[in-house]
Design a protein around this motif. Structure first.
Motif, PDB file in Angstrom:
ATOM      1  N   VAL A  71       0.107  12.771  -6.136  1.00 37.37           N
ATOM      2  CA  VAL A  71       1.413  12.150  -5.953  1.00 37.37           C
ATOM      3  C   VAL A  71       1.300  10.962  -5.004  1.00 37.37           C
ATOM      4  O   VAL A  71       2.030   9.974  -5.134  1.00 37.37           O
ATOM      5  N   HIS A  72       0.356  11.017  -4.068  1.00 39.19           N
ATOM      6  CA  HIS A  72       0.134   9.876  -3.174  1.00 39.19           C
ATOM      7  C   HIS A  72      -0.163   8.613  -3.977  1.00 39.19           C
ATOM      8  O   HIS A  72       0.222   7.510  -3.578  1.00 39.19           O
ATOM      9  N   ASP A  73      -0.894   8.771  -5.081  1.00 40.73           N
ATOM     10  CA  ASP A  73      -1.277   7.610  -5.897  1.00 40.73           C
ATOM     11  C   ASP A  73      -0.062   6.804  -6.321  1.00 40.73           C
ATOM     12  O   ASP A  73      -0.079   5.573  -6.294  1.00 40.73           O
ATOM     13  N   LEU A  74       0.985   7.493  -6.746  1.00 44.22           N
ATOM     14  CA  LEU A  74       2.173   6.807  -7.243  1.00 44.22           C
ATOM     15  C   LEU A  74       2.811   5.955  -6.151  1.00 44.22           C
ATOM     16  O   LEU A  74       3.192   4.803  -6.387  1.00 44.22           O
ATOM     17  N   PHE A  75       2.930   6.500  -4.961  1.00 45.02           N
ATOM     18  CA  PHE A  75       3.551   5.762  -3.870  1.00 45.02           C
ATOM     19  C   PHE A  75       2.690   4.572  -3.449  1.00 45.02           C
ATOM     20  O   PHE A  75       3.208   3.487  -3.174  1.00 45.02           O
ATOM     21  N   LEU A  76       1.373   4.777  -3.415  1.00 45.49           N
ATOM     22  CA  LEU A  76       0.480   3.686  -3.029  1.00 45.49           C
ATOM     23  C   LEU A  76       0.453   2.601  -4.092  1.00 45.49           C
ATOM     24  O   LEU A  76       0.497   1.404  -3.778  1.00 45.49           O
ATOM     25  N   ALA A  77       0.390   2.995  -5.358  1.00 45.45           N
ATOM     26  CA  ALA A  77       0.370   2.009  -6.436  1.00 45.45           C
ATOM     27  C   ALA A  77       1.669   1.204  -6.463  1.00 45.45           C
ATOM     28  O   ALA A  77       1.663  -0.004  -6.735  1.00 45.45           O
ATOM     29  N   THR A  78       2.792   1.862  -6.186  1.00 51.47           N
ATOM     30  CA  THR A  78       4.074   1.156  -6.131  1.00 51.47           C
ATOM     31  C   THR A  78       4.063   0.101  -5.021  1.00 51.47           C
ATOM     32  O   THR A  78       4.480  -1.048  -5.225  1.00 51.47           O
TER      33      THR A  78
END
Length: 332
Positions: free
Chosen positions: A299-306
């Motif tokens: 889920v961290h990936d989504l926030f970082l990619a955003t």
């Protein structure tokens, strides 16, 4: 069909190389953890590996309340990384992104957040095992999370690599970074031990002996296979969530053996979210060593990619393309 932004590793390189951006990934990880704890995120994963294959193909879909939707793809060779970002409502694709640089920032930021909330009070010394691709973002993020650190000792098998890494990190961060001649020397007396070394599912390489690690230290592990069953039983374990230790498609060593023996369960794991909010503490005494298992941060990936996507748009980076020449009709 709206235009899609194509972003390469070169576009994101400044986020990795400029310490001024270190706070961004850490903020993303903290927000992701809190959103997960509040039930505002959704996640699904698929893993496909041929017998004996190192990485295989791993697909992770993450979404949430008031977020974009993201699809992360990891494949062979191991450094094949991509991320697709979609509008959370219309599901239109917004970006196709290289995820090599960003993945290193995500891993580093998770280590930084773990150190911020789990390092013993007054931590001054860090022992770092590894000087490769993942190491610089971890140093940067851990220094951000624990600004009181005064000394880092680094060990990696190749003398020239650890010496050049130590010199470079000292110059960039203005802190004493010293090369060590052995793992034991690097971790001796360290308040934080960062296992920034290879440790994939098929590499069983325990790195630490119990007597080497200072009582009360924080040990940040990138892979469970870096630790022995005895070391895990000797310490307290913290992680993102229980599923991160037991997923794809079964628990990983050494947790699998401990679970099968009835020596380890969900009750032995402290999740980081409640620790961040002051509602939990993995330590029962100041001398309890804490293992933070860094895996399972999808889920961290989504926030970082955003965050990275919005930064790239602000700086007019990347190229645009369309998947179709014309809009397709809704009903065929």
């Amino acid at each position: 069909m709206p235009e899609v932004l194509l972003l390469s590793d070169d576009d994101f390189r400044p986020l990795r190389e400029d310490p001024a951006y270190a706070g961004g990934p850490i903020d993303c990880v903290e927000r992701a953890i809190r959103a997960h704890d509040q039930g505002k995120t959704r996640f699904q994963g698929i893993v496909d590996r041929n017998p004996g294959e190192f990485e295989g193909l791993r697909v992770a879909l993450a979404a949430g309340t008031e977020t974009y939707t993201g699809l992360r793809l990891f494949g062979n060779p191991p450094h094949t990384r991509a991320f697709m970002l979609f509008d959370g409502t219309t599901r239109s694709m917004l970006a196709l992104m290289d995820y090599g640089v960003l993945n290193s920032l995500r891993v580093g930021a998770i280590a930084g957040v773990a150190a911020k909330y789990l390092a013993p009070k007054g931590a001054k010394v860090m022992g770092l095992l590894g000087s490769g691709w993942q190491a610089p973002p971890q140093v940067q993020s851990i220094l951000n999370g624990v600004p009181g650190l005064e000394l880092i000792r680094v060990y990696s098998p190749t003398r020239a690599n650890r010496e050049s890494f130590a010199a470079r990190m000292s110059q960039i961060h203005g802190i004493a970074v010293e090369p060590a001649e052995s793992i034991e020397e690097a971790v001796h007396g360290a308040d934080i031990v960062d296992l920034c070394a290879p440790g994939h599912f098929d590499v069983k390489e325990p790195l630490l002996e119990i007597p080497w690690v200072k009582p009360g230290a924080l040990v940040i592990s990138m892979a469970a296979s870096q630790l022995t069953e005895e070391f895990v039983l000797h310490a307290r374990v913290a992680t993102v969530n229980w599923n991160s230790l037991t997923a794809e498609p079964s628990p990983r060593p050494p947790y699998d053996g401990l679970i099968n023996k009835g020596l380890f369960s969900m009750d032995d794991v402290t999740e980081l979210g409640p620790v961040m909010d002051g509602k939990a503490d993995p330590r029962r005494t100041p001398d309890d060593t804490v293992i933070y298992d860094l895996t399972g941060g999808n889920v961290h990936d989504l926030f970082l990619a955003t965050w990275a996507y919005e930064w790239a748009k602000k700086h007019s980076l990347g190229l645009t393309f369309k998947l179709t020449g014309e809009e397709l009709p809704r009903d065929l």
